[in-house]
Design a protein around this motif. Structure first.
Motif, PDB file in Angstrom:
ATOM      1  N   GLU A  68      -1.967  -4.682  -6.654  1.00 29.90           N
ATOM      2  CA  GLU A  68      -2.874  -3.791  -5.919  1.00 29.90           C
ATOM      3  C   GLU A  68      -2.247  -3.353  -4.596  1.00 29.90           C
ATOM      4  OE1 GLU A  68      -7.126  -4.249  -3.665  1.00 29.90           O
ATOM      5  OE2 GLU A  68      -6.989  -5.020  -5.728  1.00 29.90           O
ATOM      6  N   ALA A  69      -1.623  -4.315  -3.881  1.00 29.31           N
ATOM      7  CA  ALA A  69      -0.978  -3.962  -2.618  1.00 29.31           C
ATOM      8  C   ALA A  69       0.204  -3.034  -2.845  1.00 29.31           C
ATOM      9  CB  ALA A  69      -0.521  -5.229  -1.899  1.00 29.31           C
ATOM     10  N   PRO A 128      10.831   1.854   5.938  1.00 29.71           N
ATOM     11  CA  PRO A 128      10.775   0.389   6.055  1.00 29.71           C
ATOM     12  C   PRO A 128       9.987  -0.240   4.913  1.00 29.71           C
ATOM     13  CG  PRO A 128       9.265   1.401   7.614  1.00 29.71           C
ATOM     14  CD  PRO A 128      10.058   2.522   7.019  1.00 29.71           C
ATOM     15  N   TYR A 129      10.396  -1.425   4.543  1.00 33.85           N
ATOM     16  CA  TYR A 129       9.657  -2.212   3.567  1.00 33.85           C
ATOM     17  C   TYR A 129       8.470  -2.885   4.254  1.00 33.85           C
ATOM     18  CZ  TYR A 129      13.612  -1.850   0.300  1.00 33.85           C
ATOM     19  OH  TYR A 129      14.585  -1.389  -0.549  1.00 33.85           O
ATOM     20  N   VAL A 130       7.487  -3.251   3.465  1.00 29.70           N
ATOM     21  CA  VAL A 130       6.328  -4.000   3.964  1.00 29.70           C
ATOM     22  C   VAL A 130       6.653  -5.482   3.815  1.00 29.70           C
ATOM     23  CG1 VAL A 130       3.857  -4.428   3.727  1.00 29.70           C
ATOM     24  CG2 VAL A 130       4.791  -2.150   3.251  1.00 29.70           C
ATOM     25  N   LEU A 131       6.813  -6.187   4.919  1.00 26.46           N
ATOM     26  CA  LEU A 131       7.306  -7.565   4.867  1.00 26.46           C
ATOM     27  C   LEU A 131       6.410  -8.466   4.032  1.00 26.46           C
ATOM     28  CD1 LEU A 131       9.361  -9.665   5.793  1.00 26.46           C
ATOM     29  CD2 LEU A 131       7.935 -10.052   7.824  1.00 26.46           C
ATOM     30  N   SER A 132       5.100  -8.417   4.248  1.00 25.42           N
ATOM     31  CA  SER A 132       4.197  -9.296   3.498  1.00 25.42           C
ATOM     32  C   SER A 132       4.310  -9.047   1.999  1.00 25.42           C
ATOM     33  CB  SER A 132       2.752  -9.101   3.965  1.00 25.42           C
ATOM     34  OG  SER A 132       2.380  -7.733   3.873  1.00 25.42           O
ATOM     35  N   LEU A 133       4.498  -7.791   1.619  1.00 21.16           N
ATOM     36  CA  LEU A 133       4.616  -7.438   0.207  1.00 21.16           C
ATOM     37  C   LEU A 133       5.906  -8.004  -0.384  1.00 21.16           C
ATOM     38  CD1 LEU A 133       3.055  -5.689  -1.906  1.00 21.16           C
ATOM     39  CD2 LEU A 133       4.578  -3.817  -1.292  1.00 21.16           C
ATOM     40  N   GLU A 134       7.007  -7.885   0.361  1.00 21.25           N
ATOM     41  CA  GLU A 134       8.296  -8.356  -0.159  1.00 21.25           C
ATOM     42  C   GLU A 134       8.370  -9.877  -0.183  1.00 21.25           C
ATOM     43  OE1 GLU A 134      10.022  -6.349  -1.722  1.00 21.25           O
ATOM     44  OE2 GLU A 134       8.899  -4.605  -1.020  1.00 21.25           O
ATOM     45  N   GLU A 180      -8.335 -16.400   7.743  1.00 18.87           N
ATOM     46  CA  GLU A 180      -9.572 -15.613   7.805  1.00 18.87           C
ATOM     47  C   GLU A 180      -9.394 -14.269   7.107  1.00 18.87           C
ATOM     48  OE1 GLU A 180     -10.738 -15.218  11.845  1.00 18.87           O
ATOM     49  OE2 GLU A 180     -11.033 -17.373  12.164  1.00 18.87           O
ATOM     50  N   ALA A 181      -8.258 -13.627   7.334  1.00 21.95           N
ATOM     51  CA  ALA A 181      -8.000 -12.335   6.686  1.00 21.95           C
ATOM     52  C   ALA A 181      -7.891 -12.501   5.177  1.00 21.95           C
ATOM     53  CB  ALA A 181      -6.715 -11.720   7.242  1.00 21.95           C
ATOM     54  N   THR A 213      -3.297  -2.717   2.774  1.00 24.00           N
ATOM     55  CA  THR A 213      -2.139  -3.207   2.031  1.00 24.00           C
ATOM     56  C   THR A 213      -1.625  -4.498   2.632  1.00 24.00           C
ATOM     57  OG1 THR A 213      -1.535  -0.940   1.450  1.00 24.00           O
ATOM     58  CG2 THR A 213       0.184  -2.613   1.254  1.00 24.00           C
ATOM     59  N   GLN A 214      -1.583  -4.564   3.958  1.00 23.09           N
ATOM     60  CA  GLN A 214      -1.102  -5.766   4.631  1.00 23.09           C
ATOM     61  C   GLN A 214      -1.939  -6.985   4.234  1.00 23.09           C
ATOM     62  OE1 GLN A 214       1.412  -6.605   6.513  1.00 23.09           O
ATOM     63  NE2 GLN A 214       1.911  -5.098   8.064  1.00 23.09           N
ATOM     64  N   ARG A 215      -3.243  -6.829   4.321  1.00 24.78           N
ATOM     65  CA  ARG A 215      -4.122  -7.964   4.039  1.00 24.78           C
ATOM     66  C   ARG A 215      -4.069  -8.362   2.571  1.00 24.78           C
ATOM     67  NH1 ARG A 215      -7.705  -8.720   8.349  1.00 24.78           N
ATOM     68  NH2 ARG A 215      -7.612  -7.042   9.907  1.00 24.78           N
ATOM     69  N   THR A 216      -4.020  -7.387   1.688  1.00 23.97           N
ATOM     70  CA  THR A 216      -3.966  -7.696   0.262  1.00 23.97           C
ATOM     71  C   THR A 216      -2.653  -8.389  -0.090  1.00 23.97           C
ATOM     72  OG1 THR A 216      -5.313  -5.732  -0.165  1.00 23.97           O
ATOM     73  CG2 THR A 216      -4.243  -6.745  -2.052  1.00 23.97           C
ATOM     74  N   ALA A 217      -1.542  -7.884   0.462  1.00 23.35           N
ATOM     75  CA  ALA A 217      -0.243  -8.518   0.216  1.00 23.35           C
ATOM     76  C   ALA A 217      -0.201  -9.923   0.803  1.00 23.35           C
ATOM     77  CB  ALA A 217       0.864  -7.659   0.814  1.00 23.35           C
ATOM     78  N   LEU A 218      -0.818 -10.101   1.987  1.00 24.15           N
ATOM     79  CA  LEU A 218      -0.860 -11.425   2.594  1.00 24.15           C
ATOM     80  C   LEU A 218      -1.636 -12.401   1.714  1.00 24.15           C
ATOM     81  CD1 LEU A 218      -0.247 -13.266   5.018  1.00 24.15           C
ATOM     82  CD2 LEU A 218      -2.398 -12.475   6.042  1.00 24.15           C
ATOM     83  N   ALA A 219      -2.736 -11.946   1.131  1.00 22.09           N
ATOM     84  CA  ALA A 219      -3.508 -12.803   0.227  1.00 22.09           C
ATOM     85  C   ALA A 219      -2.672 -13.186  -0.994  1.00 22.09           C
ATOM     86  CB  ALA A 219      -4.787 -12.094  -0.198  1.00 22.09           C
ATOM     87  N   ALA A 220      -1.929 -12.223  -1.540  1.00 23.51           N
ATOM     88  CA  ALA A 220      -1.058 -12.521  -2.681  1.00 23.51           C
ATOM     89  C   ALA A 220      -0.002 -13.551  -2.299  1.00 23.51           C
ATOM     90  CB  ALA A 220      -0.395 -11.234  -3.171  1.00 23.51           C
TER      91      ALA A 220
END
Length: 577
Positions: A149-150, A104-110, A68-69, A167-174
């Motif tokens: 973008e994220a 800390p790193y952003v997990l979804s991004l990494e 959904e996100a 950022t979380q949602r955009t990285a998750l979409a990627a």
């Protein structure tokens, strides 16, 4: 210390600890490293003895809530020209190598960074940049755009607290699009290679370039001049492992219709339940049926396998007496090979010694036992093919067991020690509630096989499988750290059949894969390789996976890729199955 902001889509959960499952640390070339990964103070933290760059891998939930996100992000960006997105399940993913830092790193991004990198690496390795379907390349390009973008919107260098869900949602979409594109890419590559591999065209081309003239019936595997690994002659063979305590009509019917060979486990606990007292009856009936009735070749082993479900109780007495243990291994291998050398065509001699989590061995002892057992089989049965099996080939176990060896290192050490094997077997079981059996995506599965091609020996999948459901007993809290995960929805009979179709087609398309064996025929057995992991259900009726195995075998005989792989409809199952 490496630390990560976990994937959170709800602001109220910003300081809650998330569950950490199948978490392990990796170094260069995805070699597992010792380390501890924990959830504390709202972050995921990795503790290691040194400060060199490292990656982490862990299981990530990508279900309806996360979809959904992702859908909202795509709608906000007015992105509509993508394949229909469906839940991806709970799968183990990894990051790239990262240096330690305070922030800390952003997990979804990494995770997205690594998944995109893996897709690009495979496009190059498989030489598909110019020929991959436009839909896959477009989906990957959208993933790269969203990742960028994220990346731009992640917290600044001096920020240690962070609540920006954009950022979380955009990285998750990627990440989501990269996983979906990667699975489609793995299937596309399998579709392009399946025919040439099974018809012998890849082998003929490699043999011709080296001036090799294959002899009928005994053609050797040859190194490929333009790819990593060897090319094996003929089409890959399909089989399934039987259980000594089962001998039903449903099992025999599935094997007769769908298998090119049968695998007889020969667990030590079954063959010699009491020291000095062998019980051959259950194994004899399967081998007699295969040879005289079904006319199927027989593969056997592992003969030496110290996993808990394979080791007899009396053997533990000698765990700390290597001299006696070695002598018992010698006598055991001699007894089995002498009895069955007229009927068995391939021996898996040792299995999973490098995991070293039950009967503990030193590094030299692992190599010595492997060498001794292989030499005995070579002497007693020189015409047979001889394999060494590598259990848990992703190597997750090595993170928390310093007395173990990383799987690829173990194989390389055997090569350097001159252990004379015809090939290596991989035990790739995904979706089980056990270490090393967390669910992975199809691109990770394909990439795993490619990495083992670097051993320059033929590879067999001596046990491959997934379940058709997760029994409630395996969903208890004590299994939380090794939760099975799932692939594109919960495990069902339909999901098992789809995964079998995809995974076995990918494996069979690899020139270096010589044989593929499903982990077990029936579910109702005393010592299952995986609960609900068979082709015949508890009601003694074949599951959808049995039909899928038969379809793969038919496709291999015809040299035509299964239609559900070619059009990727194997990925289109609904979450409910």
């Amino acid at each position: 210390m490496l630390s990560f902001v976990p994937i959170r889509l709800d602001a109220e959960d910003s300081h809650a600890d998330v569950p950490v499952r199948h978490a392990h640390t990796l170094g260069p070339e995805s070699v597992p490293l010792s380390g501890e990964i924990v959830a504390e103070q709202g972050q995921i933290r990795c503790r290691r003895a040194n400060t060199e760059a490292a990656a982490i891998a862990l299981q990530v939930d990508l279900g309806e809530h996360e979809l959904e996100a992702v859908s909202r992000v795509l709608a906000d960006h007015e992105i509509t020209d993508l394949p229909e997105l469906r839940p991806l399940g709970s799968i183990t993913l990894q990051t790239c190598l990262l240096p330690e830092r305070v922030r800390p790193y952003v997990l979804s991004l990494e995770l997205a960074r690594h998944q995109i990198m893996l897709c690009l690496n495979k496009l190059e390795q498989w030489q598909l940049f110019a020929s991959a379907p436009e839909s896959i390349l477009h989906e990957l390009e959208v993933a790269r755009h969203l990742f960028t973008e994220a990346l731009v919107h992640q917290p600044g260098r001096d920020e240690t607290q962070w609540d920006d869900s954009t950022t979380q949602r955009t990285a998750l979409a990627a990440l989501w699009l990269a996983i979906d594109a990667g699975e489609r890419l793995a299937l596309h590559h399998a579709a392009t290679q399946f025919g040439p591999r099974t018809r012998g065209e890849i082998y003929a081309e490699a043999a011709s370039s080296l001036g090799v003239v294959p002899s009928k019936g005994n053609a050797p595997a040859v190194l490929m001049p333009d790819r990593i690994g060897v090319a094996s002659p003929g089409r890959p063979l399909l089989g399934a492992a039987v259980s000594p305590d089962r001998f039903g009509d449903a099992d025999k019917a599935v094997l007769a219709e769908s298998a090119d060979f049968i695998q007889v486990p020969m667990r030590w606990v079954d063959m010699e339940p009491n020291e000095g007292s062998y019980d051959f009856a259950a194994t004899d009936r399967w081998i007699e049926w295969a040879v005289r009735v079904a006319k199927l070749p027989v593969a056997a082993g592992p003969l030496v396998d110290f996993r808990a479900n394979s080791t007899p109780e009396w053997l533990y007495i000698w765990e700390n007496d290597y001299e006696t243990l070695g002598e018992l291994v010698r006598e055991h291998v001699k007894a089995l090979v002498t009895r069955y050398r007229r009927t068995v065509t391939r021996w898996t001699v040792v299995g999973g010694l490098q995991v070293n989590d039950n009967i503990r061995l030193g590094f030299e002892q692992m190599l010595d036992l492997s060498r001794v057992a292989v030499n005995i089989v070579r002497k007693l049965h020189p015409a047979a093919r001889v394999l060494v099996e590598i259990d848990q080939p992703f190597g997750e176990y090595h993170t928390h067991n310093e007395r173990s060896l990383p799987p690829m290192l173990f194989a390389e050490m055997l090569n350097q020690a001159g252990v004379n094997v015809d090939g290596y077997g991989l035990r790739v079981q995904l979706g089980g509630a056990a270490s090393g059996q967390g669910t992975r995506d199809l691109l990770a599965f394909s990439d795993l096989l490619d990495r083992y091609a670097a051993l320059e020996r033929p590879i067999s999948l001596t046990a491959v499988g997934c379940p058709s459901n997760i029994p409630p007993s395996l969903q208890a809290e004590k299994y939380a750290a090794v939760a099975p995960g799932c692939w594109r929805g919960e495990w069902t009979e339909a999901a098992q059949a789809d995964w079998l179709t995809a995974a076995l087609t990918i494996a069979a398309s690899k020139p270096f894969i010589q044989a593929v064996c499903w982990q077990q025929v029936g579910d109702r057995t005393r010592r299952p390789e995986m609960p609900a992991g068979g082709l015949v259900g508890p009601e003694e009726t074949p599951k959808a996976a049995a039909n899928a195995l038969r379809d793969i075998r038919d496709a291999l005989k015809e040299g035509n890729v299964p239609s559900r792989i070619e059009d990727a409809t194997v990925l289109s199952r609904t979450a409910s199955g």
